[in-house]
Design an enzyme around this catalytic site. Sequence first.
Site, PDB file in Angstrom:
ATOM      1  N   ASP A 126      15.389 -14.512  16.440  1.00 46.26           N
ATOM      2  CA  ASP A 126      14.594 -13.289  16.549  1.00 46.26           C
ATOM      3  C   ASP A 126      13.099 -13.544  16.317  1.00 46.26           C
ATOM      4  OD1 ASP A 126      14.337 -10.549  16.940  1.00 46.26           O
ATOM      5  OD2 ASP A 126      16.031 -10.067  15.658  1.00 46.26           O
ATOM      6  N   GLY A 162      11.392  -8.925  23.817  1.00 45.82           N
ATOM      7  CA  GLY A 162      10.564  -8.628  24.985  1.00 45.82           C
ATOM      8  C   GLY A 162       9.074  -8.889  24.779  1.00 45.82           C
ATOM      9  N   ASP A 183      14.728  -3.144  21.850  1.00 42.24           N
ATOM     10  CA  ASP A 183      16.133  -2.885  21.497  1.00 42.24           C
ATOM     11  C   ASP A 183      16.739  -1.725  22.290  1.00 42.24           C
ATOM     12  OD1 ASP A 183      15.601  -4.855  19.688  1.00 42.24           O
ATOM     13  OD2 ASP A 183      16.368  -3.753  17.953  1.00 42.24           O
TER      14      ASP A 183
HETATM   15  C1  GLA Z   1      15.839  -7.122  16.391  1.00 42.52           C
HETATM   16  C2  GLA Z   1      16.696  -7.508  17.604  1.00 42.52           C
HETATM   17  C3  GLA Z   1      18.034  -6.815  17.538  1.00 42.52           C
HETATM   18  C4  GLA Z   1      18.759  -7.165  16.243  1.00 42.52           C
HETATM   19  C5  GLA Z   1      17.857  -6.813  15.048  1.00 42.52           C
HETATM   20  C6  GLA Z   1      18.438  -7.328  13.740  1.00 42.52           C
HETATM   21  O1  GLA Z   1      15.470  -5.784  16.421  1.00 42.52           O
HETATM   22  O2  GLA Z   1      16.048  -7.167  18.798  1.00 42.52           O
HETATM   23  O3  GLA Z   1      18.828  -7.170  18.656  1.00 42.52           O
HETATM   24  O4  GLA Z   1      19.038  -8.544  16.237  1.00 42.52           O
HETATM   25  O5  GLA Z   1      16.563  -7.378  15.199  1.00 42.52           O
HETATM   26  O6  GLA Z   1      17.620  -7.080  12.650  1.00 42.52           O
END
Ligand code: GLA
Length: 375
Positions: A126, A162, A183
Amino acid sequence: MAYNTPPMGWNSWNTFGDEFNEKTIKEIADAMVSSGLKDAGYEYVLIDDAWQTMDRDAEGRLQAHPEKFPSGMKALSDYIHSLGLKFGIYSCSGPLTCCSRPGSLDHEFIDAKTFAEWGVDYLKYDYCYHSPVMHGKYLYRRMGLALKNSGREILFSACTIGRDEPGTWMRETPATMWRSTCDISDSWESIKDLTKQQDAILELGGKACYNDMDMLVVGMRGKGNVALGGCTDTEYKTHFSIWAMFGSPLIIGSDIRNMDEATKAILTNKELIKINKDEAYRQVIKLTAIDEDVPCYARMLDNGDIAIGCFSFADSDGLARFTIDELGLTESTGKTLELHSLWDDECLTITHGTFMHTIKAHDCLVYRARVVDIK
Ligand code: GLA
């Protein structure tokens, strides 16, 4: 290892957020097998953020939360492998993860080694709290190298949410997929929004480093961590069709322990999965539509067929329309297309080079098209 088709699996985030444990994950793995999802091609069981403790151990290693995972990660991974499935875990390129657990910044090599020792097959990586002074590409190159040198084959799933145009540079790292979107939430608005974002980056699609449109919300029905009103079966069907046709990794986010028949039918649509996994993995072509709320897309397939999908983002019933000239099939070729629906028994032949079909609000028309002689 190059991954020749987009990965398929299940991830904990959409339904469970930070509330999951070894019992839940084992039940999910069991359900993946008993429900037929494994047979349909889903193979990774992925635990997302919040599996960790708040601190590293005395040797600087990440630790599984002892109450959530009393048997430890190796035991969980062994269990998942015993079912013929693969195990995936999550970390972050910043000092902290998005859920404020320790991130992997400056611990990349030790973390990759720990994951390898636990039998991890997939790492989602991430982008929260990432360094403002170092471009993300260095962080993903670095973790990519750490995984490659960990002694185990671990698929690298890069998730910059993104941000920072990952499609323009992720292919140069060892990543197998890159998240092109923010997300997803379990709502029609979100599906529509994430799909529309794709138009600007269609040319960045490509084999072995896949454009990840985010985890599926099919079957969530307004329940769970990313719930936002839920969707109808028609909307879930359109969502799945788009993700499959665009070649996104297919990572389920709903609670598959209680999967209903409609959800199962959508997630296991064999013909769409075949298109998702088409060997040639050509990029998607956007066709010119009369109604911008009903866009149509095509994708050339390895055997000479074409996948074609029209998706209604309109709130009332309308018309889907495109011409096959854009695919090079002018009448002078003596050829046209025979369309086989991937959702029902419809089979039709395009006449005078134009496809025109009614489409219900939020529905989709998805076909495998075969090139045939004009009769
Ligand atoms: C980000 C990612 C999500 C998820 C969360 C977890 O927002 O984009 O897909 O993994 O972190 O904290």
